[in-house]
Design a protein around this motif. Structure first.
Motif, mmCIF file in Angstrom:
data_model
loop_
_atom_site.group_PDB
_atom_site.id
_atom_site.type_symbol
_atom_site.label_atom_id
_atom_site.label_comp_id
_atom_site.label_asym_id
_atom_site.label_seq_id
_atom_site.Cartn_x
_atom_site.Cartn_y
_atom_site.Cartn_z
ATOM 1 N N PHE A 257 1.888 8.180 1.888
ATOM 2 C CA PHE A 257 2.981 8.968 1.318
ATOM 3 C C PHE A 257 2.590 10.311 1.455
ATOM 4 O O PHE A 257 3.392 11.323 0.908
ATOM 5 C CB PHE A 257 3.302 8.742 0.000
ATOM 6 C CG PHE A 257 4.646 7.235 0.118
ATOM 7 C CD1 PHE A 257 5.316 6.940 0.350
ATOM 8 C CD2 PHE A 257 2.656 5.994 -0.097
ATOM 9 C CE1 PHE A 257 5.887 5.778 1.014
ATOM 10 C CE2 PHE A 257 3.812 4.601 -0.360
ATOM 11 C CZ PHE A 257 5.199 4.106 0.543
ATOM 12 N N LYS A 284 4.460 3.871 -8.868
ATOM 13 C CA LYS A 284 5.549 5.150 -8.798
ATOM 14 C C LYS A 284 4.653 6.172 -7.997
ATOM 15 O O LYS A 284 3.896 6.556 -8.075
ATOM 16 C CB LYS A 284 5.695 5.349 -9.807
ATOM 17 C CG LYS A 284 7.163 4.308 -10.124
ATOM 18 C CD LYS A 284 7.054 5.119 -12.265
ATOM 19 C CE LYS A 284 7.708 4.373 -12.264
ATOM 20 N NZ LYS A 284 8.140 4.737 -13.769
ATOM 21 N N GLN A 288 8.747 7.909 -7.633
ATOM 22 C CA GLN A 288 9.882 7.566 -6.676
ATOM 23 C C GLN A 288 9.181 5.675 -6.844
ATOM 24 O O GLN A 288 7.545 5.908 -6.690
ATOM 25 C CB GLN A 288 10.055 7.170 -5.219
ATOM 26 C CG GLN A 288 10.752 9.138 -5.794
ATOM 27 C CD GLN A 288 12.388 8.483 -6.386
ATOM 28 O OE1 GLN A 288 12.811 7.724 -6.299
ATOM 29 N NE2 GLN A 288 12.731 9.613 -7.148
ATOM 30 N N GLU A 289 9.966 4.311 -7.295
ATOM 31 C CA GLU A 289 8.904 3.296 -7.425
ATOM 32 C C GLU A 289 8.849 2.451 -6.017
ATOM 33 O O GLU A 289 9.564 2.834 -5.324
ATOM 34 C CB GLU A 289 9.718 2.548 -8.494
ATOM 35 C CG GLU A 289 9.198 0.710 -8.165
ATOM 36 C CD GLU A 289 9.954 -0.091 -9.811
ATOM 37 O OE1 GLU A 289 10.228 -0.930 -8.960
ATOM 38 O OE2 GLU A 289 9.269 -0.250 -10.181
ATOM 39 N N GLN A 290 7.810 1.628 -5.692
ATOM 40 C CA GLN A 290 7.412 1.362 -4.244
ATOM 41 C C GLN A 290 6.860 0.334 -4.863
ATOM 42 O O GLN A 290 5.483 0.014 -5.174
ATOM 43 C CB GLN A 290 6.596 2.013 -3.336
ATOM 44 C CG GLN A 290 6.874 3.827 -3.333
ATOM 45 C CD GLN A 290 8.330 3.956 -2.272
ATOM 46 O OE1 GLN A 290 8.103 2.998 -1.765
ATOM 47 N NE2 GLN A 290 8.814 5.863 -2.446
ATOM 48 N N ARG A 291 7.392 -0.460 -3.966
ATOM 49 C CA ARG A 291 7.157 -2.191 -3.949
ATOM 50 C C ARG A 291 6.390 -2.512 -2.261
ATOM 51 O O ARG A 291 7.615 -2.580 -1.351
ATOM 52 C CB ARG A 291 8.188 -3.067 -4.255
ATOM 53 C CG ARG A 291 8.239 -3.297 -5.645
ATOM 54 C CD ARG A 291 9.642 -4.144 -6.067
ATOM 55 N NE ARG A 291 10.212 -3.541 -7.844
ATOM 56 C CZ ARG A 291 9.116 -4.353 -8.508
ATOM 57 N NH1 ARG A 291 8.507 -5.405 -8.087
ATOM 58 N NH2 ARG A 291 9.306 -4.088 -9.935
ATOM 59 N N LEU A 292 5.009 -3.170 -2.040
ATOM 60 C CA LEU A 292 4.524 -2.991 -1.212
ATOM 61 C C LEU A 292 4.057 -4.696 -0.638
ATOM 62 O O LEU A 292 3.398 -4.921 -2.312
ATOM 63 C CB LEU A 292 3.679 -2.113 -0.338
ATOM 64 C CG LEU A 292 4.577 -0.532 -0.562
ATOM 65 C CD1 LEU A 292 2.827 0.847 -0.426
ATOM 66 C CD2 LEU A 292 5.172 -0.096 0.309
#
Length: 414
Positions: A257, A284, A288-292
């Motif tokens: 990112f 985060k 912004q929350e990121q789910r991977l």
């Protein structure tokens, strides 16, 4: 084939030498003893050629397969031949340097105690002897407050108040779980530890428990302050630990990112050793929350994210931007404190609401007096409690305890 020829030649030569010595003793006792010395052996062969020629012929015959075997080995594997001729195999194998310089001497439960692993993590100082999942002997000292280097602490038997809790445990050959004894006063403790970058402490250590415990330990101590390892000043990503995986994932997210503002949530527990680990990652990035869903693989260069082709960060001199939080949100959101889950904690609460205590550190005391400590990893289908434990070079393991075997359960963190 080449090794057999070399071995056969050496055996023929040895047989010829033995035969020659026997012939010398048959000549006279003086010549027999003299033939054991190489110069006198040659003189005996020259003076008594008729008696010695058959033995010398057998000795010379052994050179033929020996030379043929050496030539074949030189053509097939020159490095192996060089290693044999250099006699390096006679030298004792060089031992790898120990990770920690621990110079402690003493005893635990009236048995010699020489710890091989030491760490101070989350306020718990641990000294272990043995590389198995359960240590043969172990000392744990739970400090009452979080401390940072330098650490100086002195406790005398008559001291009162908030003192470190000392636990000693040992595992007997006929036992499944170690026996443990704990005390919170009546002992002598001296700590004088200094920071040793990047992640170690070293200094003086002295511990004396009351006579009935048969435990004394004194000397110089070096210990780890986390479960990361470094090699030549750089992080060793080949070391198996949750912290290593977290560092690899955080570095991957920063590059993916293109931001250094990454707040990684705690990763799911992983059982080591392993070569491939699927992980559901929540973090985060710039607020912004990121789910991977990532897969970590261990190769020659250590742990890395599968299909990671992202370049290094392009912000070497830039100041990472902090996520902007509006004043209204900051004002309207009251400060929330997490409740202390240790209050009113019991085995019944754990069995009825296991999700509230996931990944928390706890201690289980069995009915037979044995204890086990680790992080709660959930319940089995039959209601058994699963605990996971991380032990440095021994990796991480999971074991189960049925409620019928348990006397009580203690939660060690809020």
């Amino acid at each position: 084939m080449d090794a057999l020829l070399i071995l056969g030649g050496l055996l023929l030569m040895l047989s010829g030498l033995v035969w020659l010595v026997m012939r010398a003793f048959a000549t006279s006792l003086l010549w027999g003893w003299g033939s054991l010395l190489p110069p006198l052996t040659l003189i005996y062969v020259l003076r008594h050629w008729r008696r010695a020629r058959s033995a010398v012929g057998l000795l010379a015959l052994g050179f033929i397969p020996l030379i043929v075997g050496l030539v074949l080995m030189a053509n097939k594997d020159a490095e192996r031949l060089q290693a044999i001729l250099s006699l390096d195999w006679l030298k004792p194998a060089a031992q790898a340097p120990a990770e920690l310089d621990i110079q402690l001497r003493g005893e635990l439960n009236n048995q010699p105690f020489m710890p091989q692993h030491a760490e101070l993590i989350d306020g718990v100082l641990s000294l272990r002897e043995g590389q198995d999942f359960f240590a043969r002997r172990e000392v744990k000292i739970r400090l009452p407050r979080a401390t940072t280097a330098p650490i100086r602490l002195d406790v005398l038997p008559e001291d009162q108040g908030e003192l470190p809790e000392v636990e000693v445990s040992w595992l007997l050959p006929e036992q499944d779980l170690p026996e443990a004894r704990r005390l919170s006063k009546g002992y002598t403790l001296h700590l004088d530890l200094q920071a040793l970058p990047p992640n170690k402490l070293n200094g003086d250590f002295h511990l004396v428990l009351p006579p009935q415990y048969g435990t004394t330990l004194s000397g110089r101590l070096e210990l780890f302050t986390d479960r990361l390892r470094y090699r030549d000043g750089h992080l060793d990503t080949a070391f198996d630990s949750q912290e290593t995986l977290a560092h690899v994932v955080e570095d991957y997210l920063q590059r993916r990112f293109n931001s250094r503002v990454v707040q990684l949530q705690e990763l799911p527990a992983v059982s080591f050793p392993a070569s491939s680990v699927p992980l559901a990652v929540v973090a985060k990035v710039n607020g912004q929350e990121q789910r991977l869903d990532l897969v970590l693989e261990k190769g020659a260069r250590g742990w890395q994210v599968k299909d990671d082709r992202y370049p290094a960060l392009s912000l070497p001199n830039a100041v990472a931007a902090k996520p902007v939080v509006s004043e209204d949100v900051a004002v309207n959101e009251p400060a929330q404190t997490k409740p202390d889950r240790r209050q009113r904690f019991s085995l019944l609460r754990l069995l009825s609401s296991p999700q509230q205590y996931q990944n928390l550190s706890m201690r289980v005391v069995k009915l037979n007096g044995g204890t086990a400590e680790g992080r709660f990893a959930g319940l089995d289908t039959d209601g058994s409690i699963r605990l996971s434990q991380q032990h440095g070079g021994a990796g991480q393991a999971t074991f189960t305890l049925h409620p019928d075997e348990i006397s009580r359960v203690e939660l060690l963190e809020p």
